[in-house]
Design an enzyme around this catalytic site. Sequence first.
Site, PDB file in Angstrom:
ATOM      1  N   ARG A  54       0.658  -1.247   0.123  1.00 30.82           N
ATOM      2  CA  ARG A  54      -0.015  -0.171  -0.047  1.00 30.82           C
ATOM      3  C   ARG A  54       0.896   1.279  -0.117  1.00 30.82           C
ATOM      4  O   ARG A  54       0.529   2.087  -0.728  1.00 30.82           O
ATOM      5  CB  ARG A  54      -0.982   0.067   1.070  1.00 30.82           C
ATOM      6  CG  ARG A  54      -2.160  -0.839   0.917  1.00 30.82           C
ATOM      7  CD  ARG A  54      -2.488  -1.304   2.426  1.00 30.82           C
ATOM      8  NE  ARG A  54      -1.884  -2.308   2.593  1.00 30.82           N
ATOM      9  CZ  ARG A  54      -1.908  -3.583   2.192  1.00 30.82           C
ATOM     10  NH1 ARG A  54      -2.903  -4.002   1.463  1.00 30.82           N
ATOM     11  NH2 ARG A  54      -1.245  -4.544   2.447  1.00 30.82           N
ATOM     12  N   THR A  55       1.842   1.577   0.856  1.00 32.55           N
ATOM     13  CA  THR A  55       2.521   2.602   1.012  1.00 32.55           C
ATOM     14  C   THR A  55       3.307   2.963  -0.269  1.00 32.55           C
ATOM     15  O   THR A  55       3.295   4.202  -0.941  1.00 32.55           O
ATOM     16  CB  THR A  55       3.452   2.634   2.213  1.00 32.55           C
ATOM     17  OG1 THR A  55       2.667   2.153   3.193  1.00 32.55           O
ATOM     18  CG2 THR A  55       4.391   3.821   2.107  1.00 32.55           C
ATOM     19  N   LYS A  83      26.901  -2.865  -1.458  1.00 39.03           N
ATOM     20  CA  LYS A  83      28.339  -2.711  -1.617  1.00 39.03           C
ATOM     21  C   LYS A  83      28.735  -2.118  -0.022  1.00 39.03           C
ATOM     22  O   LYS A  83      30.041  -1.937  -0.021  1.00 39.03           O
ATOM     23  CB  LYS A  83      28.746  -1.895  -2.608  1.00 39.03           C
ATOM     24  CG  LYS A  83      28.533  -2.298  -3.999  1.00 39.03           C
ATOM     25  CD  LYS A  83      29.137  -1.273  -4.985  1.00 39.03           C
ATOM     26  CE  LYS A  83      28.613  -1.606  -6.409  1.00 39.03           C
ATOM     27  NZ  LYS A  83      28.812  -0.603  -7.491  1.00 39.03           N
ATOM     28  N   ARG A 104      11.666   3.966   3.312  1.00 37.39           N
ATOM     29  CA  ARG A 104      11.060   2.953   4.234  1.00 37.39           C
ATOM     30  C   ARG A 104      12.256   2.183   4.478  1.00 37.39           C
ATOM     31  O   ARG A 104      12.868   1.459   3.808  1.00 37.39           O
ATOM     32  CB  ARG A 104      10.050   2.050   3.903  1.00 37.39           C
ATOM     33  CG  ARG A 104       9.841   0.735   4.686  1.00 37.39           C
ATOM     34  CD  ARG A 104       8.652   0.081   4.583  1.00 37.39           C
ATOM     35  NE  ARG A 104       7.445   0.521   4.861  1.00 37.39           N
ATOM     36  CZ  ARG A 104       6.135   0.111   4.698  1.00 37.39           C
ATOM     37  NH1 ARG A 104       6.070  -1.263   4.277  1.00 37.39           N
ATOM     38  NH2 ARG A 104       5.105   0.934   4.964  1.00 37.39           N
ATOM     39  N   HIS A 132       5.522   5.757  11.449  1.00 36.65           N
ATOM     40  CA  HIS A 132       4.784   5.611  10.119  1.00 36.65           C
ATOM     41  C   HIS A 132       3.919   6.812  10.125  1.00 36.65           C
ATOM     42  O   HIS A 132       2.801   6.523   9.713  1.00 36.65           O
ATOM     43  CB  HIS A 132       4.246   4.363  10.022  1.00 36.65           C
ATOM     44  CG  HIS A 132       3.985   3.875   8.566  1.00 36.65           C
ATOM     45  ND1 HIS A 132       3.814   4.896   7.562  1.00 36.65           N
ATOM     46  CD2 HIS A 132       3.549   2.670   8.189  1.00 36.65           C
ATOM     47  CE1 HIS A 132       3.559   3.996   6.419  1.00 36.65           C
ATOM     48  NE2 HIS A 132       3.265   2.806   6.677  1.00 36.65           N
TER      49      HIS A 132
HETATM   50  C1  NCD Z   1       2.053  -1.254   7.991  1.00 40.31           C
HETATM   51  C2  NCD Z   1       3.493  -0.969   8.228  1.00 40.31           C
HETATM   52  O1  NCD Z   1       4.484  -1.237   7.169  1.00 40.31           O
HETATM   53  O2  NCD Z   1       3.979  -0.784   9.153  1.00 40.31           O
HETATM   54  N1  NCD Z   1       1.464  -1.498   6.562  1.00 40.31           N
HETATM   55  C3  NCD Z   1       1.459  -0.342   6.280  1.00 40.31           C
HETATM   56  O3  NCD Z   1       2.234   0.469   5.592  1.00 40.31           O
HETATM   57  N2  NCD Z   1      -0.224  -0.081   5.635  1.00 40.31           N
HETATM   58  C4  NCD Z   1       1.440  -2.310   8.848  1.00 40.31           C
HETATM   59  C5  NCD Z   1       1.874  -3.562   8.988  1.00 40.31           C
HETATM   60  O4  NCD Z   1       2.976  -3.937   8.239  1.00 40.31           O
HETATM   61  O5  NCD Z   1       1.378  -4.364   9.681  1.00 40.31           O
END
Ligand code: NCD
Length: 304
Positions: A54-55, A83, A104, A132
């Site tokens: 999703r993100t 590397k 991320r 997040h």
């Molecule tokens: C979440 C995350 O990556 O923290 N997912 C997201 O970004 N919607 C939740 C999860 O991974 O459980």
Amino acid sequence: MLKGRHLIVPTDFTVDELNDLFRLADSIIANPSNYSDVCKGKLMASLFFEPSTRTKFSFDAAMYRLGGNVLGFSDPNTSSAAKGESLSDTTKTIANYVDLIVCRSPKEGAAKLMSKASSVPIINAGDGGHQHPTQTLTDLLTIRYYKKSLDNHVVGVCGDLKFGRTIHSLVKALSRYDNTRFIFISPEELKMPEYVTKELEGKIEFVQTDNLDKVMDKLDILYMSRVQRERFVSEEEYLRLKDYFILDQQKMQKAKSDLIVMHPLPRVNEISTEIDNDPRCVYFEQAKLGMYIRMALIMRLLGV
Ligand code: NCD
């Protein structure tokens, strides 16, 4: 003014700045075609050192829908990180080529470190078990969309409160609204970290329980979450805790008629698919709203 700023934790932006973002998202939802080329000529780097559906998709879709372009990786082994290049050097380099960076990482604090090295805005798309913030923007927009206000809610937060970064960010953000009351629902082993509860003490009402069934009828919002397998040291411990809570029809019968059930997704077993069509379950709509708030965020950080 959000132009040129970083987003590392949700409280980097004031309540007024967030309201401005929500209003812009409303307007994008109402008239998406008005925004289809506002980011023409702009580039976003999308650096994912951890899996994402999703993100990553909603950020990439957001930038393309604004007329901009995206480059990046979702497999860090294809970059010089493999590397041994430091995150700081990688950031300094990529910042030369793009107008903003979404990242991320499995490491807590990674986004903060990148923000010190970067000449363009850094958006934290998840740093380990820490924060997040763009999921929180999604969550706040969703609450506002379905409940019309961010004030006066009893919010049940259920599941892996120890490792769930979406939860840590959401609690931080919701604490700024009037009369928020939390019910934290988790097994003892996955309780909310003290650094989160410490910030609430004396300011925000919260209780902790391991019994979801008992509190169902009290909730205005139920935020479910996945047990975060990848953050456990012991697989055995994960297997013991993974199905601790399962939200099903029986539990939903006890809930208010205007409850909303949210989940950042991915879901594993914690929400039974039998309730997906219950109008109170809004997690897939929530994922869609995530794209619109990210469109608003990109526009404001780029000042377009
Ligand atoms: C979440 C995350 O990556 O923290 N997912 C997201 O970004 N919607 C939740 C999860 O991974 O459980």
